[in-house]
Structure formats: structure tokens, C-alpha cells
Enzyme design. Structure first.
Site, PDB file in Angstrom:
ATOM      1  N   ASN A  92       0.876  -1.337   0.018  1.00 53.57           N
ATOM      2  CA  ASN A  92      -0.089   0.036   0.076  1.00 53.57           C
ATOM      3  C   ASN A  92       0.932   1.294   0.013  1.00 53.57           C
ATOM      4  O   ASN A  92       1.847   1.312   0.552  1.00 53.57           O
ATOM      5  CB  ASN A  92      -0.971  -0.093   1.166  1.00 53.57           C
ATOM      6  CG  ASN A  92      -1.791  -1.243   1.294  1.00 53.57           C
ATOM      7  OD1 ASN A  92      -2.069  -1.640   0.160  1.00 53.57           O
ATOM      8  ND2 ASN A  92      -2.451  -1.573   2.257  1.00 53.57           N
ATOM      9  N   ASP A  94      -0.593   4.117   0.861  1.00 55.91           N
ATOM     10  CA  ASP A  94      -1.047   4.936   1.920  1.00 55.91           C
ATOM     11  C   ASP A  94      -0.397   5.088   3.033  1.00 55.91           C
ATOM     12  O   ASP A  94       0.788   4.037   3.296  1.00 55.91           O
ATOM     13  CB  ASP A  94      -2.716   4.776   2.228  1.00 55.91           C
ATOM     14  CG  ASP A  94      -2.715   3.153   2.865  1.00 55.91           C
ATOM     15  OD1 ASP A  94      -1.815   3.169   4.101  1.00 55.91           O
ATOM     16  OD2 ASP A  94      -3.631   2.381   2.426  1.00 55.91           O
ATOM     17  N   HIS A 109       5.956  -0.736  -2.673  1.00 52.61           N
ATOM     18  CA  HIS A 109       5.554  -0.110  -3.758  1.00 52.61           C
ATOM     19  C   HIS A 109       5.542   1.320  -3.629  1.00 52.61           C
ATOM     20  O   HIS A 109       4.819   2.140  -4.435  1.00 52.61           O
ATOM     21  CB  HIS A 109       4.008  -0.531  -4.198  1.00 52.61           C
ATOM     22  CG  HIS A 109       4.213  -1.992  -4.757  1.00 52.61           C
ATOM     23  ND1 HIS A 109       2.751  -2.593  -4.859  1.00 52.61           N
ATOM     24  CD2 HIS A 109       4.897  -2.610  -5.059  1.00 52.61           C
ATOM     25  CE1 HIS A 109       2.992  -3.762  -5.390  1.00 52.61           C
ATOM     26  NE2 HIS A 109       4.478  -3.855  -5.622  1.00 52.61           N
ATOM     27  N   CYS A 135       9.574  21.655  -9.527  1.00 54.01           N
ATOM     28  CA  CYS A 135      10.410  21.092  -8.486  1.00 54.01           C
ATOM     29  C   CYS A 135      11.177  22.042  -7.722  1.00 54.01           C
ATOM     30  O   CYS A 135      11.555  23.066  -8.273  1.00 54.01           O
ATOM     31  CB  CYS A 135      11.491  20.305  -9.048  1.00 54.01           C
ATOM     32  SG  CYS A 135      12.670  19.575  -8.085  1.00 54.01           S
ATOM     33  N   SER A 177      -4.854  -9.523  -3.207  1.00 54.61           N
ATOM     34  CA  SER A 177      -5.508 -10.461  -4.263  1.00 54.61           C
ATOM     35  C   SER A 177      -4.533 -11.275  -4.981  1.00 54.61           C
ATOM     36  O   SER A 177      -4.831 -12.492  -5.597  1.00 54.61           O
ATOM     37  CB  SER A 177      -6.113  -9.468  -5.462  1.00 54.61           C
ATOM     38  OG  SER A 177      -5.046  -8.902  -5.948  1.00 54.61           O
TER      39      SER A 177
HETATM   40  P1  OAD Z   1      -6.494  -5.717  -4.938  1.00 59.17           P
HETATM   41  O1  OAD Z   1      -7.348  -4.757  -5.061  1.00 59.17           O
HETATM   42  O2  OAD Z   1      -5.697  -6.574  -6.085  1.00 59.17           O
HETATM   43  O3  OAD Z   1      -6.884  -6.983  -3.855  1.00 59.17           O
HETATM   44  C1  OAD Z   1      -7.530  -6.533  -2.889  1.00 59.17           C
HETATM   45  C2  OAD Z   1      -7.996  -7.653  -2.047  1.00 59.17           C
HETATM   46  O4  OAD Z   1      -8.503  -7.418  -0.762  1.00 59.17           O
HETATM   47  C3  OAD Z   1      -9.027  -8.545  -2.673  1.00 59.17           C
HETATM   48  O5  OAD Z   1      -8.425  -9.897  -2.550  1.00 59.17           O
HETATM   49  C4  OAD Z   1     -10.227  -8.269  -1.939  1.00 59.17           C
HETATM   50  O6  OAD Z   1     -10.852  -9.522  -1.615  1.00 59.17           O
HETATM   51  C5  OAD Z   1      -9.488  -8.034  -0.308  1.00 59.17           C
HETATM   52  N1  OAD Z   1     -10.339  -7.092   0.466  1.00 59.17           N
HETATM   53  C6  OAD Z   1     -11.302  -6.079   0.045  1.00 59.17           C
HETATM   54  N2  OAD Z   1     -11.912  -5.550   1.033  1.00 59.17           N
HETATM   55  C7  OAD Z   1     -11.571  -6.432   2.098  1.00 59.17           C
HETATM   56  C8  OAD Z   1     -11.602  -6.116   3.657  1.00 59.17           C
HETATM   57  N3  OAD Z   1     -12.461  -5.310   4.088  1.00 59.17           N
HETATM   58  N4  OAD Z   1     -10.902  -7.220   4.291  1.00 59.17           N
HETATM   59  C9  OAD Z   1     -10.173  -7.985   3.928  1.00 59.17           C
HETATM   60  N5  OAD Z   1      -9.917  -7.904   2.478  1.00 59.17           N
HETATM   61  C10 OAD Z   1     -10.396  -7.269   1.454  1.00 59.17           C
HETATM   62  O7  OAD Z   1      -4.964  -5.049  -3.959  1.00 59.17           O
HETATM   63  P2  OAD Z   1      -3.434  -5.467  -3.857  1.00 59.17           P
HETATM   64  O8  OAD Z   1      -3.480  -6.941  -3.941  1.00 59.17           O
HETATM   65  O9  OAD Z   1      -3.123  -4.634  -2.820  1.00 59.17           O
HETATM   66  O10 OAD Z   1       0.506  -2.042  -7.243  1.00 59.17           O
HETATM   67  O11 OAD Z   1      -2.965  -5.030  -5.145  1.00 59.17           O
HETATM   68  C11 OAD Z   1      -1.507  -5.446  -5.517  1.00 59.17           C
HETATM   69  C12 OAD Z   1      -1.018  -4.146  -6.142  1.00 59.17           C
HETATM   70  O12 OAD Z   1      -1.868  -3.837  -7.407  1.00 59.17           O
HETATM   71  C13 OAD Z   1      -0.859  -3.005  -5.594  1.00 59.17           C
HETATM   72  O13 OAD Z   1       0.077  -2.415  -4.626  1.00 59.17           O
HETATM   73  C14 OAD Z   1      -0.809  -1.810  -6.777  1.00 59.17           C
HETATM   74  C15 OAD Z   1      -1.864  -2.529  -7.927  1.00 59.17           C
HETATM   75  O14 OAD Z   1      -1.659  -2.328  -8.863  1.00 59.17           O
HETATM   76  C16 OAD Z   1       1.086  -1.119  -7.944  1.00 59.17           C
HETATM   77  O15 OAD Z   1       0.541   0.149  -7.925  1.00 59.17           O
HETATM   78  C17 OAD Z   1       2.404  -1.193  -8.279  1.00 59.17           C
END
Ligand code: OAD
Length: 234
Positions: A92, A94, A109, A135, A177
Site C-alpha cells: 500500500n 497510503d 510499492h 520542482c 489479491s
Molecule cells: P487488490 O485490489 O488487487 O486486492 C485487494 C484484496 O483485498 C482482494 O482480494 C479483496 O478480496 C480483499 N479485500 C477487500 N476488502 C477487504 C476487507 N475489508 N478485508 C479484507 N480483505 C479485503 O489489491 P492488492 O492485492 O493490494 O500495485 O494489489 C496489489 C498491487 O496492485 C497494488 O499494490 C498496486 C496494484 O496495481 C502498484 O501500484 C505497483
């Protein structure tokens, strides 16, 4: 076993969802209405810097309106109680983990609130909008970009993460995910090291079958419960 075995925790957008920050892979595969290639690649920034900066300015502003939830707080509590090696790796951008009190934290990231200049390399934590802003060091415009890792760029801290995975006894992935590598491959590296692996997610992720244990449900509920159990039995 005392609270001393090495622990690695990976978090993704799902842990911040209940704080009000959208995850990446919602319906339709769009990311807040944009195709990822239009806003999260170096090529997109070269082609249309204003579109990219406006997209990230909106996300930077959103941080001021959200707060850590009980899942972030539970991980900070776990770190404070843990006596052995501990590493929290987040995908994340954030700042909710640090606002909850996490210290041994690696933003693989990057971070939304950090900026860097693509011309002179200036790097700082700068509040406020980036669109149209020169900048402060070399005056290039556009020069400033958010210091986040875009597609096609190399994530931060991979050596440190791999070293931690090689010696970890427990690996947990929370709210991710399993779609984006290299983070999606960490579970296999932890398994190769002989670690116990736990997935905490709303639903089974793409790599779900690779985990030995699963806790499905909203992070604000399953993460504090898992932390309580871990601290009670370790
Ligand atoms: P995703 O949006 O791909 O996946 C989020 C996951 O969180 C999913 O499997 C949802 O089911 C789950 N989810 C949603 N709400 C939830 C909750 N309240 N409690 C628990 N789980 C929940 O996000 P990331 O896996 O973080 O990369 O994505 C990976 C990367 O893809 C990010 O860091 C970003 C993006 O492109 C870059 O920007 C390089």
C-alpha cells in the site's frame, strides 16, 4: 514457543478498504475509473503528466480524510509485543500503517506522500497538490512525481524482504489479491523456508491454495482476532 520466531506480514489494499480507500481490482478491472496503463506507468507520465498528477493528487488528498482501522492497529500491537524478528511489508502507498504505530515497515510499492523529481532526483515528503508545481530544487515542470512504484518499475526493498522470507517461521498475507508479482510469490518463498503460511482476506485470493491456513472475512474483524490468538499461544 515464546514470541521470538521470525515473522513476515504482507499487506495489500484490502487492509485499508474499511478505512475508506478503494481496492484496485473492483468490478470491470478499472482503477478508480482509469485503465492502469493510463495512470500508473512511466510511459503514462511521459505522455500526459497532468492526467497522472491529477489522479495522484486526488489520492493524496483522500489520505487526509481517512484513518487507520482496527486491522492496522492490531498489527502495530503485534509488532510492539513481538520479541523476535518482525517485518511488515506493505504494497500500500497510503500511510495508515505508520499512523497506527507500525515501525518495522517496508513500503515495497513506495509512498503517496513522498515525491521525487524525474529531472534532478530531489526527494522529499511534500504535502499539497503536485499538478502544475515546479520542482523546488531544479524548477523543472513537470518534474515532480509521486514516489510510488509504477508498472514496469522495480519494487523497493526486495533484498531485505527476501532475506526475511528465507528465515521466517510464519508468513501472513492480509487483504491482497495475489495478482501482482513479486509480492504474490512471497508465499512460495516462505513455504520453501519451511514457514507456516496464513491468508487473511475477504475471499480466497488467486494464490489461496498455496496457504496452509485461511481466515476469511473483513480485515477489521479477522486481523485483530488472529493477532489475539497468536499472542495468546506464542
Ligand atoms: P487488490 O485490489 O488487487 O486486492 C485487494 C484484496 O483485498 C482482494 O482480494 C479483496 O478480496 C480483499 N479485500 C477487500 N476488502 C477487504 C476487507 N475489508 N478485508 C479484507 N480483505 C479485503 O489489491 P492488492 O492485492 O493490494 O500495485 O494489489 C496489489 C498491487 O496492485 C497494488 O499494490 C498496486 C496494484 O496495481 C502498484 O501500484 C505497483
Amino acid at each position: 514457543m515464546a514470541r521470538r520466531f521470525p515473522l513476515v506480514i504482507l499487506t495489500g489494499a484490502g487492509i485499508s478498504a474499511e478505512s475508506g480507500l478503494p481496492t484496485f481490482r473492483g468490478a470491470g478491472g478499472l482503477w478508480e475509473g482509469h485503465r492502469v496503463e493510463d495512470v500508473a506507468t512511466p510511459e503514462a507520465f511521459a505522455r500526459d503528466p497532468d492526467l497522472v498528477l491529477r489522479f495522484y493528487d486526488a489520492r493524496r488528498r483522500a489520505l487526509a480524510r481517512v484513518a487507520p482501522n482496527p486491522a492496522h492497529a492490531a498489527l502495530a500491537r503485534l509488532e510492539a509485543a513481538w520479541e523476535g524478528p518482525f517485518l511488515l511489508v506493505t504494497q500500500n502507498v497510503d500511510d495508515l500503517h505508520e499512523r497506527a504505530g507500525s515501525k518495522k515497515l517496508l513500503h515495497m510499492h513506495g509512498e503517496l506522500l513522498l515525491v521525487r523529481c524525474v529531472r534532478c532526483g530531489f526527494r522529499a515528503r511534500l504535502p499539497g497538490d503536485l499538478s502544475g508545481r515546479p520542482c523546488p530544487n531544479c524548477r523543472a515542470r513537470p518534474g515532480l512525481r509521486p514516489d510510488v512504484v509504477w508498472f514496469g518499475e522495480i519494487p523497493h526493498g526486495l533484498e531485505e524482504i527476501r532475506a526475511a522470507l528465507e528465515r521466517c517461521a510464519l508468513f501472513a498475507a492480509i487483504g491482497t489479491s495475489g495478482e501482482v508479482y513479486p509480492a504474490a510469490g512471497f508465499v512460495e518463498e516462505a513455504r520453501a523456508a519451511g514457514a507456516h503460511t496464513v491468508e487473511l482476506n475477504l475471499e480466497p485470493s488467486r494464490t489461496s491454495r498455496l496457504f496452509a491456513e485461511h481466515r476469511f472475512g473483513p480485515a477489521s474483524r479477522v486481523v485483530p482476532a488472529w493477532v489475539d490468538e497468536l499472542l495468546a499461544r506464542s
